[in-house]
Write a protein that holds these residues in place. Structure first.
Motif, PDB file in Angstrom:
ATOM      1  N   LYS A 178       0.817  -1.212   0.000  1.00 19.33           N
ATOM      2  CA  LYS A 178       0.000   0.000   0.000  1.00 19.33           C
ATOM      3  C   LYS A 178       0.852   1.264   0.000  1.00 19.33           C
ATOM      4  O   LYS A 178       0.318   2.373   0.067  1.00 19.33           O
ATOM      5  N   SER A 179       2.152   1.109  -0.059  1.00 19.48           N
ATOM      6  CA  SER A 179       3.057   2.264  -0.095  1.00 19.48           C
ATOM      7  C   SER A 179       2.830   3.074  -1.361  1.00 19.48           C
ATOM      8  O   SER A 179       2.373   2.542  -2.379  1.00 19.48           O
ATOM      9  N   ARG A 180       3.153   4.353  -1.306  1.00 17.64           N
ATOM     10  CA  ARG A 180       2.864   5.261  -2.411  1.00 17.64           C
ATOM     11  C   ARG A 180       4.045   6.192  -2.706  1.00 17.64           C
ATOM     12  O   ARG A 180       4.891   6.452  -1.848  1.00 17.64           O
ATOM     13  N   VAL A 181       4.049   6.698  -3.936  1.00 18.41           N
ATOM     14  CA  VAL A 181       4.973   7.755  -4.362  1.00 18.41           C
ATOM     15  C   VAL A 181       4.151   9.029  -4.489  1.00 18.41           C
ATOM     16  O   VAL A 181       3.284   9.125  -5.367  1.00 18.41           O
ATOM     17  N   LEU A 182       4.391   9.988  -3.607  1.00 16.86           N
ATOM     18  CA  LEU A 182       3.609  11.227  -3.582  1.00 16.86           C
ATOM     19  C   LEU A 182       4.404  12.371  -4.200  1.00 16.86           C
ATOM     20  O   LEU A 182       5.421  12.795  -3.654  1.00 16.86           O
ATOM     21  N   PHE A 183       3.936  12.864  -5.337  1.00 15.64           N
ATOM     22  CA  PHE A 183       4.531  14.045  -5.957  1.00 15.64           C
ATOM     23  C   PHE A 183       3.809  15.294  -5.468  1.00 15.64           C
ATOM     24  O   PHE A 183       2.573  15.339  -5.435  1.00 15.64           O
ATOM     25  N   VAL A 184       4.574  16.314  -5.105  1.00 18.35           N
ATOM     26  CA  VAL A 184       4.003  17.587  -4.657  1.00 18.35           C
ATOM     27  C   VAL A 184       4.347  18.644  -5.694  1.00 18.35           C
ATOM     28  O   VAL A 184       5.507  19.067  -5.809  1.00 18.35           O
ATOM     29  N   ASN A 185       3.356  19.062  -6.473  1.00 14.66           N
ATOM     30  CA  ASN A 185       3.573  20.087  -7.482  1.00 14.66           C
ATOM     31  C   ASN A 185       3.589  21.460  -6.811  1.00 14.66           C
ATOM     32  O   ASN A 185       2.587  21.906  -6.253  1.00 14.66           O
ATOM     33  N   ASP A 186       4.726  22.123  -6.881  1.00 16.34           N
ATOM     34  CA  ASP A 186       4.903  23.405  -6.191  1.00 16.34           C
ATOM     35  C   ASP A 186       4.657  24.570  -7.144  1.00 16.34           C
ATOM     36  O   ASP A 186       5.526  25.406  -7.366  1.00 16.34           O
ATOM     37  N   GLY A 187       3.460  24.613  -7.717  1.00 17.56           N
ATOM     38  CA  GLY A 187       3.106  25.717  -8.599  1.00 17.56           C
ATOM     39  C   GLY A 187       3.915  25.769  -9.881  1.00 17.56           C
ATOM     40  O   GLY A 187       4.289  26.860 -10.347  1.00 17.56           O
ATOM     41  N   SER A 188       4.189  24.623 -10.465  1.00 18.34           N
ATOM     42  CA  SER A 188       4.995  24.572 -11.690  1.00 18.34           C
ATOM     43  C   SER A 188       4.303  25.292 -12.840  1.00 18.34           C
ATOM     44  O   SER A 188       3.071  25.315 -12.935  1.00 18.34           O
ATOM     45  N   LYS A 189       5.121  25.860 -13.732  1.00 14.39           N
ATOM     46  CA  LYS A 189       4.600  26.584 -14.887  1.00 14.39           C
ATOM     47  C   LYS A 189       4.676  25.758 -16.161  1.00 14.39           C
ATOM     48  O   LYS A 189       4.253  26.216 -17.227  1.00 14.39           O
ATOM     49  N   ASP A 190       5.250  24.559 -16.059  1.00 13.17           N
ATOM     50  CA  ASP A 190       5.338  23.700 -17.244  1.00 13.17           C
ATOM     51  C   ASP A 190       4.332  22.552 -17.116  1.00 13.17           C
ATOM     52  O   ASP A 190       3.318  22.689 -16.440  1.00 13.17           O
ATOM     53  N   ALA A 191       4.629  21.426 -17.729  1.00 13.89           N
ATOM     54  CA  ALA A 191       3.676  20.303 -17.751  1.00 13.89           C
ATOM     55  C   ALA A 191       3.881  19.330 -16.592  1.00 13.89           C
ATOM     56  O   ALA A 191       3.439  18.176 -16.662  1.00 13.89           O
ATOM     57  N   THR A 192       4.503  19.764 -15.524  1.00 15.89           N
ATOM     58  CA  THR A 192       4.781  18.877 -14.392  1.00 15.89           C
ATOM     59  C   THR A 192       3.507  18.261 -13.825  1.00 15.89           C
ATOM     60  O   THR A 192       3.428  17.046 -13.616  1.00 15.89           O
ATOM     61  N   TRP A 193       2.478  19.082 -13.583  1.00 16.49           N
ATOM     62  CA  TRP A 193       1.253  18.557 -12.988  1.00 16.49           C
ATOM     63  C   TRP A 193       0.536  17.599 -13.930  1.00 16.49           C
ATOM     64  O   TRP A 193      -0.009  16.575 -13.489  1.00 16.49           O
ATOM     65  N   GLU A 194       0.559  17.892 -15.216  1.00 17.68           N
ATOM     66  CA  GLU A 194      -0.069  17.001 -16.183  1.00 17.68           C
ATOM     67  C   GLU A 194       0.623  15.631 -16.177  1.00 17.68           C
ATOM     68  O   GLU A 194      -0.034  14.587 -16.273  1.00 17.68           O
ATOM     69  N   LEU A 195       1.945  15.633 -16.048  1.00 17.03           N
ATOM     70  CA  LEU A 195       2.689  14.379 -15.984  1.00 17.03           C
ATOM     71  C   LEU A 195       2.335  13.600 -14.717  1.00 17.03           C
ATOM     72  O   LEU A 195       2.153  12.371 -14.757  1.00 17.03           O
ATOM     73  N   ILE A 196       2.231  14.299 -13.597  1.00 16.82           N
ATOM     74  CA  ILE A 196       1.881  13.640 -12.334  1.00 16.82           C
ATOM     75  C   ILE A 196       0.505  12.980 -12.448  1.00 16.82           C
ATOM     76  O   ILE A 196       0.312  11.834 -12.015  1.00 16.82           O
TER      77      ILE A 196
END
Length: 325
Positions: free
Chosen positions: A42-60
């Protein structure tokens, strides 16, 4: 003893170039640790998008759709690396994980050191610090300034682990206690040791960034260092007080000397020495005022008690709620 649930907390700011490379590495590490029965599936990889201006959040979001081990949160705007790490840690705490490991997403920190970190936790350590074994990949200037920073911090009364950044394992028990620290001006590598609990260290070699560009130029590193010093110690103000006393004594001796010279009739008019003294004292006073002003500014921000982060989106419940911390 049941297998602990691990959340790997990874702050991200404009990392669209490196995420496709490192995300599979983090996923594989989670699966490898689960296969070794060191952590729960049940372990997870948690990405925290820190207000990115590129496609970082879309990739996450894309990673989260492809594999349930990937999850992500996005801050409402850029709030800085330390606040992003804190947001991820508190998110993990709220969702019942047993241990967290915070690490940057650029691939510089050795992911394989997580095995030893988890083992140290299983052996009884509540906090495990990742410590660089050497700095061969750094330039002489960066190595000199970085190591000087750690020595300076400790000399000024801040209890930080030498050559440790933000690669660390923290147990849920420590996170529960750490949540009571409400500072707005946060410096995690100095605050975590203040919580206490049994700790250990793991040495590792830091590599070159796998892709993209560093978001920590010299100016940001200096700002982080100054924030760390003024957030964790009031020794600079005490040093200013001591320096003021010493300068006052020297000035008093100078006044006596001037009076004696005047009484003896051997005074020689000279503007150069006067200008030098005035400039020196003026510079010292401005520096002292600047340091004191930095502390006053931090007091001002603390009294406002503004949220340190605001989570606007989650991959598993998008657009449904906001979380302030």
């Amino acid at each position: 003893m049941s297998k602990p649930i691990l959340w790997i907390v990874i702050p991200c700011y404009n990392e669209e170039k490196v995420l496709p490379i490192t995300a599979p590495m983090f996923l594989q590490k989670i699966k490898t640790l689960a296969e070794k029965e060191m952590v729960s599936d049940k372990s997870r990889v948690l990405f925290v998008n820190d207000g990115s201006k590129d496609a970082t959040w879309e990739l996450i979001c894309k990673f989260a759709q492809e594999d349930e081990h990937f999850i992500g949160i996005s801050q409402s705007r850029n709030r800085g690396h330390q606040n992003a790490v804190l947001a991820g840690l508190m998110e993990a705490k709220e969702n019942g994980c047993d241990i967290t490991i915070s690490i940057d997403c650029d691939g510089q920190d050795d992911i394989d050191a997580m095995d030893e970190m988890v083992q140290k936790y299983l052996d009884g350590a509540e906090v495990v610090y990742g410590v660089r074994s050497r700095r061969d990949t750094d330039t002489f200037f960066k190595r000199f300034t970085a190591e000087g920073f750690y020595h300076l911090m400790n000399a000024l009364g801040a209890d930080i682990v030498f050559n440790h950044a933000d690669y660390r394992l923290i147990s849920a028990r420590v996170l529960e206690s750490f949540a009571d620290y409400k500072e707005v001006n946060i410096f995690l590598r100095g605050m975590v040791p203040l919580v206490g609990f049994p700790s250990a260290t793991v040495s590792y070699e830091r590599h070159e960034r796998l892709a993209g560009e560093s978001h920590y130029p010299l100016s940001k590193m200096l700002a982080l260092a100054f924030d760390g010093i003024t957030s964790l110690s009031n020794k600079p103000i005490r040093l200013i007080t001591g320096a003021g006393i010493i300068v006052s004594l020297i000035s008093f001796i100078g006044v006596i000397w001037a009076i004696v010279q005047a009484a003896m009739g051997s005074v020689v008019a000279g503007w150069a020495s006067t200008v030098c003294i005035v400039c020196f004292m003026g510079g010292v006073q401005l520096i002292c005022l600047g340091v004191i002003g930095e502390y006053i500014g931090k007091i001002y921000m603390e009294t406002k008690a503004r949220p340190r982060y605001i989570i606007s989106e989650r991959t598993w419940a998008p657009y449904e709620r906001k979380y302030h911390g």
